[in-house]
Design an enzyme around this catalytic site. Structure first.
Site, short mmCIF file in Angstrom:
data_model
loop_
_atom_site.label_atom_id
_atom_site.label_comp_id
_atom_site.label_asym_id
_atom_site.label_seq_id
_atom_site.Cartn_x
_atom_site.Cartn_y
_atom_site.Cartn_z
N SER A 102 4.13 -26.37 -19.55
CA SER A 102 5.19 -25.39 -19.24
C SER A 102 5.79 -25.74 -18.20
CB SER A 102 4.48 -23.96 -19.22
OG SER A 102 5.54 -23.15 -19.50
N HIS A 135 12.39 -20.86 -5.75
CA HIS A 135 13.62 -20.41 -5.38
C HIS A 135 13.27 -19.98 -3.90
CE1 HIS A 135 14.72 -20.15 -9.35
NE2 HIS A 135 13.57 -19.58 -9.78
N CYS A 149 0.43 -23.19 -19.94
CA CYS A 149 -0.04 -22.83 -21.33
C CYS A 149 -1.51 -23.27 -21.37
CB CYS A 149 0.84 -23.32 -22.37
SG CYS A 149 2.21 -22.50 -22.60
#
Length: 109
Positions: free
Chosen positions: A36, A41, A56
């Site tokens: 995935s 940030h 996943c």
């Protein structure tokens, strides 16, 4: 680069990455995984980092790798007060978990 090295160190499969450096400080980026993704940030001026580690469990239980990556990134960013929110995703049977339905009239999946 340190985030990419952390992903590789826990054995997740990186298939690509994209990062953007802000001026004067801060970065946003994503590491695409076969399992995935990892999104990051940063707001250094506020001493804040937001991470999303999404794996996943289609062919294997990747929970331990995700947890180790989380701990490694907390250490990398020298987080003193991490706020951690976990959401079980993927195939619940593969990770030994049940997903509770938001509707109380429906049975767990």
């Amino acid at each position: 680069l340190a985030c990419i090295e952390a992903v590789q160190a826990v054995g997740l499969s990186m298939v690509g990455d994209r990062f953007h450096q802000f001026e004067p400080v801060g970065v946003t980026g994503v590491i695409l995984l076969a399992e995935s993704h990892v999104a990051i940030h940063t707001w250094p001026e506020h001493r804040f980092v937001s991470l999303d580690i999404y794996v996943c469990h289609f062919s294997a239980d990747n929970s331990a790798k995700a947890e180790q990556l989380l701990q490694d990134l907390i250490q990398l960013f020298d987080s003193k007060q991490p706020n951690i929110y976990r959401q079980v995703r993927g195939r619940p049977a593969a990770v030994g978990a049940q997903i509770q339905s938001a509707d109380p009239k429906l049975p767990p999946q």
